[in-house]
Every structure is written in C-alpha cells, then in structure tokens.
Design an enzyme around this catalytic site. Structure first.
Site, mmCIF file in Angstrom:
data_model
loop_
_atom_site.group_PDB
_atom_site.id
_atom_site.type_symbol
_atom_site.label_atom_id
_atom_site.label_comp_id
_atom_site.label_asym_id
_atom_site.label_seq_id
_atom_site.Cartn_x
_atom_site.Cartn_y
_atom_site.Cartn_z
ATOM 1 N N HIS A 1 0.852 -1.205 0.000
ATOM 2 C CA HIS A 1 0.000 0.000 0.000
ATOM 3 C C HIS A 1 0.877 1.240 0.000
ATOM 4 C CE1 HIS A 1 1.009 -0.132 4.234
ATOM 5 N NE2 HIS A 1 0.532 1.074 4.371
ATOM 6 N N LYS B 1 3.744 -1.866 12.048
ATOM 7 C CA LYS B 1 4.724 -1.030 12.755
ATOM 8 C C LYS B 1 5.010 0.249 11.967
ATOM 9 C CE LYS B 1 8.069 -3.183 14.987
ATOM 10 N NZ LYS B 1 9.306 -3.822 15.461
ATOM 11 N N LYS C 1 9.825 -8.755 4.977
ATOM 12 C CA LYS C 1 10.777 -9.451 5.850
ATOM 13 C C LYS C 1 11.473 -10.521 5.029
ATOM 14 C CE LYS C 1 12.045 -9.342 10.226
ATOM 15 N NZ LYS C 1 12.034 -8.177 11.131
ATOM 16 N N LYS D 1 9.611 -2.736 3.540
ATOM 17 C CA LYS D 1 10.757 -2.585 4.449
ATOM 18 C C LYS D 1 10.708 -3.649 5.520
ATOM 19 C CE LYS D 1 14.189 0.113 5.773
ATOM 20 N NZ LYS D 1 15.008 -1.106 5.698
ATOM 21 N N SER E 1 16.077 3.690 10.168
ATOM 22 C CA SER E 1 16.326 3.111 8.833
ATOM 23 C C SER E 1 15.708 3.995 7.748
ATOM 24 C CB SER E 1 15.692 1.725 8.714
ATOM 25 O OG SER E 1 16.584 0.751 9.155
#
Ligand code: NAD
Length: 473
Positions: free
Chosen positions: A67, A96, A108, A72, A364
């Site tokens: 979306h 998160k 991931k 990440k 990050s």
C-alpha cells in the site's frame, strides 16, 4: 485453527488483527486485503562450502503489503526460519511502519541457516547469492523493497548486500538506498545503533507525561525517580537502561541469562556491562545483591519493567506475580496473549512492542532518505546555524552588557550534527505515535488494552491508504 494443527505465528498475528478490527469501520473485504501477504518469494539456491560440498540454502522474502512502497523489513539468519515466521514478521512490519508514520509497506526476509556454523566466506557467498536472487525477481531496490539487519545479521551483511546490488545495477544513482543498517562508510546513518533503546525511552517517557494515565496507575508524572528493571543487557536493553538512567530513573535490577542483580540505589548499565566483560557474568557486581533466579527480576516490585531479551518470557504462569505498573515491550513478543489478559484485568499498562521498538525502522527510514538525497544530515545547515547563533548571542550580550557562561554559550551555539537530527526525528516520531495510540484508546473505552489500540491505529492508516489509492471505490 484446530488443536491438531501446528502453532502458526502468522495465524496469531491474524488473531490480534481480528481482535482490533472489530473496533474499526472497514468493510470485511478491505480488512482481508490488509491482512493478506501480497507476495511471497520462496527460494532454494546452491552454495559451494569451503570443503567443496554443495549445500542447498532455503530462503525467503515476503512483501506483506505494497500500500506504500518500498517494502521494508529485516533479514533474519536463523535455523528456525520458515515461511510462516517470515510472513508473520512481514505483517508486523506493515503495522509497525503505519503506526510510526514511516511510509513503507511491510516486508521481511529470512535464510534458514545457523550463521555460527558457517565461515565468514561462506556467509558472504550465501548473502551475495541471496541478493542476486532478489535482484533477478525484482524483490529488492530503493523503490521496491529495502531490507535491513535482523536476528543474526548486521552491518557486515548489509555491506555485502549493497555491494552486490550495485555491481548488478551499474549506474543506478540511488542504489545505496537498496538496504539500510549499513556501516556509516557505506552510506549508513549515525545514531542507528542506539535507535531502538532510545525509541523505547521516548515512548515510555511520553506515556509517563500523561497525567490521567499516571493517575490511573498511581504513579507520579515523569520518568524521574521511577524504579526500572531491565531484562537483557544487549543492544536494546543496554541503551534503554542508559537513557532512563541519564534522565533520572533508577535501574534497580538487571537480568541476563546467567542471573540477575539488584540494587535499590540504582545500577549503572555501563559499569555492569564492563563487569560482565571482565568476569563473564553480571553476578557479584559490587554493591548489588544477586537474585536467586534470573526470572526473579521480572517479579520484583518496580514502576517500569522492560523485557529486552527474548519472546514469551512473561506468560499466563508468571504474569500474576509481576508487580510492575508499566511494562515496556522492548523485545519482540515478550508477553503471551495469556499474560496480556492478566495485565489488562489487573490494570497494569503494557506498552506494546509493535510501536515501542520501532526506533530501528524509523532511523532506517532516515538512512534511506539520506541515501536518496546523497548528503549527510546537517552538512548544509550546521555551520550556518552556528554562525547565526553566535551572532545572536553576541548581539544579546552587547545589548544587555551581560554574558552567558561558557557551557551555555557552547550549548546555544551548537549547530546540528547528523546524530542530533536523527535523535530529534526519532523523538518526534515516538511522541506522535504514542499520542495517536492513546487518543484512539481514550476515544473507545471498550478497547481492552494499548496493544489493541495500536493495531486499530495501524489498521486505520493502512485502510485509509488503500481507500485513497482507489483500489476499493
Ligand atoms: P541482543 O542479542 O543484543 O541482546 C539480547 C540480550 O538478552 C543478550 O545480552 C542476551 O544475553 C540476553 N538474554 C538472552 N536470554 C536471556 C534470558 N533468558 N534472560 C535474560 N537475558 C537474556 O539483541 P537486541 O538487538 O538487543 O534485541 C533484543 C530484543 O529486541 C529482541 O527481541 C529483538 O527482536 C528486539 N528488537 C531489536 C531491535 C534492534 O534494533 N536491535 C529492534 C526491534 C526489536
């Protein structure tokens, strides 16, 4: 799920999602889309070992949601890696990122290996081959999917990834943004190491500044004087303890796997760390008492308990004996759902991992922005700000005839370094996220706990994003 089926981490994330979804207004189909894992790349590739054997490596990259792009999430090297685990961790990254307003989808990666069983050269070959597999299938890139370190990986692996990517994509101007958590010399950002612990501190400090929350818990406002216990003196636990101590809290106990120590007058995490380095254990630290069992620290009376080691350390069995008023989940998944229920019924506040330990991904994001802008934070404005501040100070001193102390002059003059800007961006992020979650909880008292409120916050943001994309007219 029937009792015959094996435990599924992804299924348990779905359960938490469903529990929160009932407090949202979204249509069933949209909720299904938010929950689903969009793309799963399961791969096998051969790598020649140092002794000439060929080993087939099992690896994954999951993009839970696009979306927002890029996706990440870290890459884990562990013997426990499997598709279900990577899917669950990717889903958690979606939520998160949404909560802390980092404009990424969740992803991931995982390679099913025990990194300690391989030589550095073998690990390099595995990491580089994994990266080239991701490139081949368009599963990595600064605008597609940006991995980072996770369990079993660190700066070294991230440097191999960026180097492999750059060699396969010559001339790609933003290539350094294909991965974060890199060494500073390879495009990394200052302030990443302490980011998660500092984020934990900022999040809990914000909770402690809320009068109605503190009143409910029977605590005074602010972190000053609060009695804190930390489990795990690793990266996250060490830095959490450091920032609490520096802001006037007392670290009354620290637990490691070999045992726990207690000192009502307060412990200094750096001294304990050095003691452990010298003696191999935190036990017998001068001035502190050894606790009989490491887990006794979890059950010791305190204001704030910070589990920063492993998952599932507080469960239905030991939760009734926990005496903390606030539990800050610095680790991922330190509480089981049964423990959550115990704490909700006892009025103990659990500040949930999904947002509290988001400091790493937030910084990050800053690293990725730095890579896309090709300039170190602070480079353009540091000197300008210092010159301006010096000028203003000189003017004030000249007009008033009074001068400030040397230390005040140094403080006021100071122009921002990269690390100052990263810390301040993280502070802003954690304060905003804490307030948003608390507002949602306050607006709907039927929401049982802060974790569910955090999920509601995430679902609303992802739902809004999908709707605005026009996918569901
Ligand atoms: P780490 O390996 O640096 O530290 C973990 C520490 O916990 C070690 O010192 C270890 O000895 C200790 N420990 C292990 N078992 C223990 C036990 N039974 N009792 C007490 N202590 C024990 O790892 P870390 O990076 O600090 O991560 C800790 C947790 O935080 C993990 O759950 C991780 O997923 C989570 N987390 C880390 C980051 C990050 O940026 N490093 C970000 C988000 C979440």
């Amino acid at each position: 799920m029937s009792s015959q089926q094996p435990y599924s981490f992804f299924h348990s994330v779905e359960k938490s999602f469903d529990k929160a979804a009932q407090f949202t207004k979204w249509e069933k189909g949209l909720l299904e889309q938010i929950k689903a894992c969009n793309s799963i790349y399961s791969m096998r590739f051969p790598v020649k070992m140092d002794d000439g054997r060929i080993e087939v490596i099992e690896a994954y990259r999951v993009q839970h949601s696009q979306h927002k792009t890029p996706c990440k999430g870290g890459i884990r090297f562990s013997n426990e890696v499997n598709q279900d685990e990577v899917m669950a961790l990717a889903a958690l990254m979606t939520y998160k990122c949404a909560i802390v307003n980092v404009p990424f989808g969740g992803g991931k990666g995982g390679i099913r290996i025990n990194p300690r069983s391989f030589s550095a050269y073998e690990l390099e070959k595995i990491t580089r081959r994994y990266t080239s597999e991701l490139v081949k299938k368009n599963f990595i890139g600064p605008g597609i999917d940006v991995p980072a370190p996770d369990y079993g990986t660190g700066e070294r692996e991230m440097a191999w990834i960026v180097d492999t990517y750059q060699s396969l994509k010559p001339g790609e101007i933003d290539a350094a943004g294909c991965v974060t958590g890199k060494p500073v010399s390879q495009g990394g950002v200052r302030g990443r190491k302490e980011a998660t612990g500092l984020g934990v501190f900022f999040g809990i400090r914000e909770v402690c500044s809320m009068p109605e929350v503190m009143q409910r818990l029977g605590l005074t406002i602010g972190v000053e004087g609060k009695r804190v216990i930390v489990q795990g003196l690793g990266n996250v636990g060490y830095h959490s303890a450091k920032f609490f101590r520096e802001h006037g809290s007392k670290i009354i106990a620290i637990a490691e796997y070999e045992g726990a120590i207690y000192n009502e007058a307060g412990l200094n995490e750096e001294e304990v760390f050095q003691h452990r380095k010298a003696t191999g254990s935190i036990l017998n630290f001068p001035g502190a008492t050894n606790l009989a069992k490491s887990t006794d620290a979890l059950e010791t009376e305190c204001d704030i308990l910070i589990p920063a080691a492993l998952e599932n350390v507080i469960n239905g069995e030991n939760a009734p004996r926990v005496k903390a008023k606030i539990i800050g989940e610095a680790a991922n998944g330190p509480l089981t759902p049964e423990a959550d229920e115990v704490f909700a019924s006892k009025g103990i506040l659990v500040v949930p991992d999904m947002y509290l330990n988001a400091g790493g991904v937030t910084v990050s994001y800053f690293e990725w922005l730095k890579n896309l802008s090709h300039v170190r934070y602070g480079r353009m404005e540091k000197r300008f700000t210092e010159n301006l501040n010096t000028h203003i100070l000189d003017q004030i001193e000249g007009l008033t005839g009074k001068s400030v102390s040397d230390s005040e002059r140094k403080f006021i003059k100071h122009g921002p370094e990269e690390v100052d800007l990263v810390h301040s961006g993280l502070e802003e992020t954690m304060i905003t996220a804490t307030r948003e979650i608390m507002e949602i909880w306050k607006a709907n008292p039927a929401i049982p706990d802060m974790r569910t409120a955090a999920y509601v916050c995430a679902i609303n943001k992802v739902g809004t994003s999908y709707t605005e994309l026009g996918i569901f007219p």
